[in-house]
Design a protein around this motif. Structure first.
Motif, short mmCIF file in Angstrom:
data_model
loop_
_atom_site.label_atom_id
_atom_site.label_comp_id
_atom_site.label_asym_id
_atom_site.label_seq_id
_atom_site.Cartn_x
_atom_site.Cartn_y
_atom_site.Cartn_z
N PRO A 187 0.70 -1.41 -0.93
CA PRO A 187 0.07 0.12 -0.14
C PRO A 187 0.74 0.89 0.40
O PRO A 187 2.23 0.71 0.37
N ASP A 188 -0.23 2.26 -0.39
CA ASP A 188 1.08 3.58 0.01
C ASP A 188 1.34 4.24 1.13
O ASP A 188 2.34 4.35 1.60
N GLY A 189 0.17 3.81 1.59
CA GLY A 189 0.79 3.81 3.02
C GLY A 189 0.32 3.21 4.52
O GLY A 189 -0.34 1.65 3.54
N LYS A 190 -0.18 3.23 5.13
CA LYS A 190 -0.86 2.52 6.24
C LYS A 190 -2.19 1.85 6.31
O LYS A 190 -3.07 2.77 5.80
N LEU A 191 -2.61 0.55 6.31
CA LEU A 191 -3.73 -0.07 6.58
C LEU A 191 -4.02 -0.33 7.97
O LEU A 191 -3.59 -0.61 8.18
N PRO A 192 -5.60 0.28 7.69
CA PRO A 192 -6.38 0.77 8.83
C PRO A 192 -6.73 -1.51 9.01
O PRO A 192 -6.97 -2.79 8.66
N ALA A 193 -5.95 -2.30 10.38
CA ALA A 193 -5.15 -4.03 10.94
C ALA A 193 -6.41 -4.05 11.77
O ALA A 193 -7.04 -3.00 12.41
N VAL A 194 -6.65 -5.14 11.86
CA VAL A 194 -7.49 -5.96 12.57
C VAL A 194 -6.93 -5.91 14.10
O VAL A 194 -5.84 -6.34 14.26
N THR A 195 -7.70 -6.55 14.98
CA THR A 195 -7.30 -7.17 16.17
C THR A 195 -8.20 -8.31 16.47
O THR A 195 -9.42 -8.61 16.74
N PHE A 196 -6.92 -9.47 17.31
CA PHE A 196 -7.95 -10.43 17.53
C PHE A 196 -8.13 -10.14 18.86
O PHE A 196 -7.58 -10.31 19.22
N GLY A 197 -9.41 -10.98 19.39
CA GLY A 197 -10.16 -11.66 20.06
C GLY A 197 -9.91 -12.92 20.54
O GLY A 197 -8.87 -13.71 20.01
N ASP A 198 -10.20 -13.25 22.03
CA ASP A 198 -9.90 -14.43 22.66
C ASP A 198 -11.02 -15.20 22.20
O ASP A 198 -12.47 -15.28 22.76
N SER A 199 -10.88 -16.22 21.07
CA SER A 199 -11.93 -16.66 20.67
C SER A 199 -12.69 -18.42 21.64
O SER A 199 -13.50 -18.55 21.77
N ASP A 200 -11.86 -18.23 22.56
CA ASP A 200 -12.18 -19.33 23.63
C ASP A 200 -13.18 -18.89 24.89
O ASP A 200 -13.59 -19.94 25.58
N THR A 201 -13.08 -17.23 24.95
CA THR A 201 -13.86 -16.81 25.41
C THR A 201 -15.03 -16.31 25.18
O THR A 201 -16.42 -16.45 25.85
N ALA A 202 -15.36 -16.78 23.46
CA ALA A 202 -16.62 -16.27 23.25
C ALA A 202 -17.75 -17.43 23.61
O ALA A 202 -16.92 -18.82 23.74
#
Length: 516
Positions: free
Chosen positions: A183-198
């Motif tokens: 990309p030309d600049g920084k991209l908006p990245a996801v944050t991972f959650g704790d699927s074990d507590t879902a």
């Protein structure tokens, strides 16, 4: 493990992968930029609003487009159950080798059996899937079946920007793949959650590109956990009733905190559309795999050296077990880790490091361990409890490797337009053709713009660049990296160490403004 495109389930329901397909004779038109949102209404920004959450998450999700050019007269070898033993050049077009269950294979099962003139123009198959941004520098996650055997891959951002992508790692067993874009600049990245507590009943949001309709948001609940749908290695899927359809493959399943807890992969369906039975790879299972793919380009798995099976009620009764816990050892591989630890056929493995396991979690936990590590297995033999320390081995199965030359490929030459020069790696061919000794280090200047910065400072074709700002350079990629790093630091002038026919000297080059 290979994935059949439609695996039969009870009640006439089929399990389908989620990629959608189009067939075209020309390249697809560029994706249009999404319409600008309407003015916000009162209450849109209230706490807990799904619209507020969607506004934040949509830019983190991408469309993944994979294509392959197909020549109707192609005589590639067909798989036995597709082309048949009598298939050949005189029998019409053959079916190319695509992975069973991949979006390309699913379409060609029907299409490529049609008689087509050998001189017909090639057609382009386009598979549409989803993905999400794992890191701001351009790491994209999707399903492996979306990009399997594709000739070209592109990623479309939420704002309509289309970026070419290449595979840096893929793994069919977990149906995960990692792509890279620049990309030309920084991209908006996801944050991972704790699927074990879902928990079952938690609200979730799915975002993706069903049927190529980019930026689609659906919501629902987490319907169940630990679903075995006989797809992939782990069979520990999250189930959701959030509407997901073909084209959602590889898209994220978010919790209400905006964290990725799953990767949408498959659906149960009677007709190819959503009936509220969608399945996602849990984030806690996916992240270690993704990290290995980013680091190594493939997955190295642990190996127990034993074949296990489920403990059925009858088996539990015959072995005097109080429950259907663990995995029954059906076979011990001679010389394998389990044999070395003293385990035997008929033992039932019930715990790993004190954690109760069933056959599904047992396979997942062993595969996730790195070879050479140790685990404590609890097992039952003749109704008695025992423990064994096992040194994990390396899986003998060959890992899926990224396509040749695509894993962060280091280019043999790079042109730096703002510096007015191009450089090339000192590979074996260049050393032989220019009689360059093995002791020579750096990169070779292979082009100089007539009126560029480098030309003005006396740099010429055939010179060698040894260092940039006292950092040694051993490849064109390293040269570009150091220049970009200094550019990011807002440096106006950089020093490069040049070896020319007149000797070695430091030369200043301008980055952001011309030197006097």
């Amino acid at each position: 493990m290979r994935y059949p495109p439609r695996m039969k389930a009870q009640y006439g329901i089929t399990i389908s992968l989620l990629s959608c397909l189009t067939l075209m004779t020309a390249r697809p038109a560029s994706a249009e930029a999404p319409e600008k949102p309407a003015s916000e209404q009162p209450g849109d920004r209230e706490k807990g609003s799904l619209a507020t959450l969607a506004d934040r998450l949509l830019p983190q999700v991408v469309n993944v487009s994979a294509s392959a050019s197909i020549h109707p007269g192609d005589t590639s070898e067909a798989s036995p159950d597709e082309g048949g033993p009598d298939s050949g050049p005189d029998q019409g077009p053959q079916i190319p080798k695509f992975a069973p269950g991949s979006p390309l294979d699913e379409y060609f099962h029907d299409y490529m059996k049609q008689k087509t003139a050998p001189d017909a123009p090639p057609r382009e198959m386009q598979a549409q899937g989803s993905g999400f941004i794992m890191s701001s520098d351009g790491i994209i996650v999707t399903n492996e079946h979306v990009i399997h055997n594709a000739d070209k891959i592109s990623v479309t951002l939420q704002d309509g920007t289309i970026l070419p992508a290449h595979i840096i790692g893929r793994d069919q067993k977990t149906d995960l793949a990692v792509l890279r874009v620049k990309p030309d600049g920084k991209l908006p990245a996801v944050t991972f959650g704790d699927s074990d507590t879902a928990r079952t009943g938690d609200k979730v949001v799915a975002i993706g590109n069903p049927f190529g309709l980019s930026g689609t948001v659906t919501s629902g609940i987490l319907s169940s956990r630990s679903r075995d749908i006989h797809h992939g290695l782990y069979n520990d899927y999250l189930q959701t009733d959030a509407a997901i359809n073909r084209g959602n493959s590889g898209g994220p399943l978010f919790n209400m905190a905006g964290e990725v807890i799953g990767i949408n992969t498959a659906i149960f369906s009677t007709g190819g559309g959503s009936i509220g039975l969608g399945f996602a790879i849990p984030a806690n299972d996916a992240v270690p795999v993704l990290q290995q793919l980013i680091k190594d380009g493939h997955v190295t798995r642990g190996w127990l050296g034993a074949q296990l099976q489920d403990v059925t009620p009858d088996i539990a009764k015959s072995l005097n077990l109080k429950s259907q816990e663990g995995g029954l050892i059906a076979e011990i591989k001679k010389g394998g880790p389990a044999a070395a630890a003293g385990l035997k056929t008929g033992d039932v493995v019930t715990e790993i490091d004190g954690q109760p396991v069933n056959i599904g979690t047992l396979a997942r936990l062993i595969a996730a361990r790195q070879p050479g590590g140790h685990v404590k297995l609890g097992y039952k033999r003749d109704g008695q409890s025992h423990e064994a320390i096992v040194t994990i081995g390396k899986s003998p199965e060959k890992p899926d490797m990224p396509p040749a030359g695509t894993r962060d490929a280091k280019p043999k030459n790079i042109t730096m337009a703002d510096l007015g020069l191009g450089v090339m790696a000192l590979d074996e061919d260049l050393r032989k053709s220019h009689d360059i000794p093995d002791s020579q280090r750096g990169v070779m200047v292979i082009s100089v713009a007539p009126h560029g910065t480098a030309a003005k400072r006396g740099i010429a074709v055939g010179d060698f660049i040894l260092q940039v700002q006292k950092v040694e350079i051993d490849s064109p990629a390293a040269f570009a990296h150091e220049v970009d790093r200094l550019r990011d630091q807002k440096k106006n002038i950089i020093l490069i160490l040049i070896q020319s026919k007149d000797g070695i000297s430091w030369v200043p080059l301008a980055l952001h403004q011309a030197l006097p």
